[in-house]
Design an enzyme around this catalytic site. Structure first.
Site, PDB file in Angstrom:
ATOM      1  N   SER A  12       0.830  -1.214   0.000  1.00 27.86           N
ATOM      2  CA  SER A  12       0.000   0.000   0.000  1.00 27.86           C
ATOM      3  C   SER A  12       0.860   1.258   0.000  1.00 27.86           C
ATOM      4  CB  SER A  12      -0.929   0.001   1.216  1.00 27.86           C
ATOM      5  OG  SER A  12      -0.184   0.033   2.423  1.00 27.86           O
ATOM      6  N   ARG A  33       0.410   3.632  -3.251  1.00 26.66           N
ATOM      7  CA  ARG A  33      -0.182   4.964  -3.045  1.00 26.66           C
ATOM      8  C   ARG A  33       0.620   6.028  -3.788  1.00 26.66           C
ATOM      9  NH1 ARG A  33      -0.113   4.738   1.822  1.00 26.66           N
ATOM     10  NH2 ARG A  33      -2.302   4.380   2.367  1.00 26.66           N
ATOM     11  N   ASN A  57      -0.901   7.841  -7.405  1.00 30.87           N
ATOM     12  CA  ASN A  57      -1.141   9.283  -7.477  1.00 30.87           C
ATOM     13  C   ASN A  57      -0.271   9.956  -8.526  1.00 30.87           C
ATOM     14  OD1 ASN A  57      -3.028  10.449  -5.163  1.00 30.87           O
ATOM     15  ND2 ASN A  57      -1.935   8.706  -4.311  1.00 30.87           N
TER      16      ASN A  57
END
Length: 293
Positions: free
Chosen positions: A216, A220, A224
């Site tokens: 994660s 992440r 993005n």
């Protein structure tokens, strides 16, 4: 009609800009292929890392006990921010001697890598063409991506480094026996025969927790920055639709400038926020490695 002939110019433009300059000279076929080396991601990540270290060393050498200059004041502000966060999260003062500079380096490094997204997507190719490179698909630098954090390998590699540090500090603080014992006795505590029955479940849950934290953390940052890069490419297509001085072309040109400016301003927040989140997660996960369950 072949499948390649069905691809629109707009789709072909985006596909071309999403291919890395690698050792196979074409798009990577599999999501996970460890035989593929993305030279562009390695180059730009190392370059931004060197630049980040250069400015920190420069600020350290120019530091003075008197009135600080602008560079020293800026670096001191970042150091104070990171040090305050580290003090509140990592309980060991001995560990903070390494973890605090690490977090500072991670933050500065990711910010610089993310800032590469502000370079126009077509500028590197224009420069390469002017230098005589990348005219044909078989030529060097025909494919090139300038944003390292939009390459899954870079964020996942950094998160893997954090995972290894979690193991290291877990073993260092709790000692090997205590670390291994915790893997099999937490989060479900029991005694006697029940502890033996719950040991496999505890071990599985701990492995899932370590994997989830690492995956994660990298995904992440990658998600993005990849999305931000893709939006810049879509905005660039508005400018590429210019066909002359007519109402539609002028409207698309104005839209291109407005959308690009607005997204670039908003993207500044994303660039800084993602670097801050990655830094904070680094501190939090290493801090959790010092805690017992």
């Amino acid at each position: 009609m072949s499948a390649s002939s069905d691809v629109t110019p707009q789709a072909s433009y985006i596909q071309h800009h999403l291919v890395h300059y690698n050792n196979i000279g074409e798009k990577q076929g599999l999501i996970a292929d460890f035989s593929v080396i993305n030279y562009d991601s390695i180059f730009w990540s190392i370059l931004t890392g060197v630049v980040a270290l250069f400015f920190m060393v420069l600020a350290a050498r120019r530091s003075t006990a008197g009135v600080p200059g602008r560079l020293q004041a800026f670096v001191e502000m970042l150091v104070d921010m990171v040090d305050n966060q580290a003090r509140s999260i990592v309980p060991s003062a001995e560990s903070r001697k390494f973890v605090s500079p690490l977090a500072m380096t991670v933050f500065a490094w990711i910010v610089l890598m993310n800032c590469l997204d502000f370079i126009p997507v077509d500028l590197p190719h224009v420069v390469f063409h002017a230098l005589g490179f990348g005219h044909e698909p078989k030529d060097a630098l025909y494919y090139h991506r300038i944003l390292p954090t939009a390459d899954l390998n870079i964020p996942m590699g950094m998160s893997l480094g954090v995972l290894l540090l979690m193991f290291y500090y877990g073993i260092k603080i709790k000692h090997p026996g205590g670390f291994v014992k915790e893997l099999f006795t937490a989060p479900f505590h029991a005694h006697g025969f029940a502890a033996i029955l719950l040991a496999p479940a505890n071990f599985a849950l701990n492995m899932v927790e370590f994997a989830a934290k690492s995956v994660s953390m990298g995904m992440r940052l990658f998600g993005n920055m990849f999305a931000g890069e893709l939006v810049f490419m879509l905005i660039a297509l508005l400018g590429g639709a210019w066909t002359g001085w007519n109402a539609m072309s002028v409207g698309l040109g104005i839209g291109h400038l407005l959308a690009g400016s607005i997204w670039a301003i908003f993207h500044i927040l994303i660039v800084l926020l993602q670097a801050f989140i990655f830094m904070m997660l680094t501190l939090v996960y290493i801090g959790q490695s010092h805690e017992g369950h």
